[in-house]
Structures are given as structure tokens and as C-alpha cells.
Scaffold this motif. Sequence first.
Motif, PDB file in Angstrom:
ATOM      1  N   ARG A 120       0.837  -1.213   0.000  1.00 26.65           N
ATOM      2  CA  ARG A 120       0.000   0.000   0.000  1.00 26.65           C
ATOM      3  C   ARG A 120       0.867   1.256   0.000  1.00 26.65           C
ATOM      4  O   ARG A 120       0.571   2.222  -0.690  1.00 26.65           O
ATOM      5  N   SER A 121       1.935   1.266   0.762  1.00 25.88           N
ATOM      6  CA  SER A 121       2.768   2.467   0.827  1.00 25.88           C
ATOM      7  C   SER A 121       3.594   2.647  -0.445  1.00 25.88           C
ATOM      8  O   SER A 121       4.029   3.756  -0.750  1.00 25.88           O
ATOM      9  N   ARG A 123       2.452   2.138  -3.503  1.00 22.55           N
ATOM     10  CA  ARG A 123       1.589   2.373  -4.667  1.00 22.55           C
ATOM     11  C   ARG A 123       1.933   3.649  -5.420  1.00 22.55           C
ATOM     12  O   ARG A 123       1.745   3.727  -6.616  1.00 22.55           O
ATOM     13  N   LYS A 124       2.417   4.663  -4.740  1.00 22.04           N
ATOM     14  CA  LYS A 124       2.627   5.957  -5.380  1.00 22.04           C
ATOM     15  C   LYS A 124       4.096   6.239  -5.677  1.00 22.04           C
ATOM     16  O   LYS A 124       4.458   7.376  -5.907  1.00 22.04           O
ATOM     17  N   ARG A 125       4.932   5.220  -5.684  1.00 23.90           N
ATOM     18  CA  ARG A 125       6.337   5.457  -6.006  1.00 23.90           C
ATOM     19  C   ARG A 125       6.779   4.485  -7.087  1.00 23.90           C
ATOM     20  O   ARG A 125       6.141   3.468  -7.329  1.00 23.90           O
ATOM     21  N   ASP A 126       7.883   4.789  -7.715  1.00 29.35           N
ATOM     22  CA  ASP A 126       8.439   3.943  -8.757  1.00 29.35           C
ATOM     23  C   ASP A 126       9.097   2.727  -8.112  1.00 29.35           C
ATOM     24  O   ASP A 126      10.054   2.875  -7.346  1.00 29.35           O
TER      25      ASP A 126
END
Length: 171
Positions: A120-121, A123-126
Motif C-alpha cells: 500500500r505504501s 503504490r505511489k512510487r516507482d
Amino acid sequence: MTLASEELVQTFRFEDHGIRRFSGVGAANPRRHLILARRPVTAVASVVVGDTALQEADFEIDGAAGLLSRLRNDRVSSWHGCHKVVVSFTAGYRLQDAGNDRTLPYDIEKAVIDLVKGARSARKRDPLLKEIEVVDVDRKVFWVGGTPGSSTLPPEIAATLDQWRYVALAA
């Protein structure tokens, strides 16, 4: 394969290669234990050797290790001479939906929770970004291919699960 408790039937077939060929560990230990496919074994419904059902006094189970031993006169004996053994047993853990009767080890549950939190953590990074440096205002390093020297699990989660891992033995 599942962690959940389930009823299983496992069949062992042995070829008769004479007394010198053993499938057990060590020459003095011919076929002492049968290794069941799942663990922990919580119950053995039946053990049938050929066409004969063994009585409970004729076998012993190490449930945590998943090892079935044959007993003769209350002593561990070998399965030598058996051509076919069929074991009906229950193995696995009672999971969260079993309420207070759950038996799933907390280490396994925690590892799954940690994996979900990590996913979940992330999800917003490459996912290929390996390093960021902002000393002289920016530098990014990316992984190419799989991460070197790692399994599919983060090292701390893999270490937590090591004690619950199955070791596969080639026949």
C-alpha cells in the motif's frame, strides 16, 4: 497449497529393491518415517498398509514436523516391506475466521500484514527506484531487472517466515 486446515489423503508407493536400498536417512535407518506433504498435522484418520488398516497403537505422528512413524511393540520400526501406504489426515492451521480457536502463528499473520502495508505504501512510487540523492540537487538510481541477491520477499519478512518454510527434498 494453503495454510488453512484441510483433510488430505496421501499415498506412498515403494518398489521392492531389496533390503540394501533404503529411502530413509542413513543405512541403519531404513524408511523410519514417512514425510507427510503438509504440516502441522492435527489428526490422523487412518493409515492403511496394503489392505490392512493400522490401529492407533501401530503408528505415531510428530504433527509439527509432519512425520509418521510405524510402531511395533511400542517401538519405532521401519516401513520396509510395505509396498503401498495410504494416510488420511488433517493438516494446516485454523485461521482467523475460526474465532478464538485459531492456530495460525502470529509470525505468519504479521508477515502478511507487513507485506500488505508495504504494498500500500509503495503504490505511489516507482518500484524500480533504488536510490535518490539531493546533495547537488538530484540524482536517481534505478534497478534494472530483479533486485540483486534478494528473494521476492523483503529480508526482514523472509527472516520472520524462515522457521515456517518447507524444505523440499529430491527423491
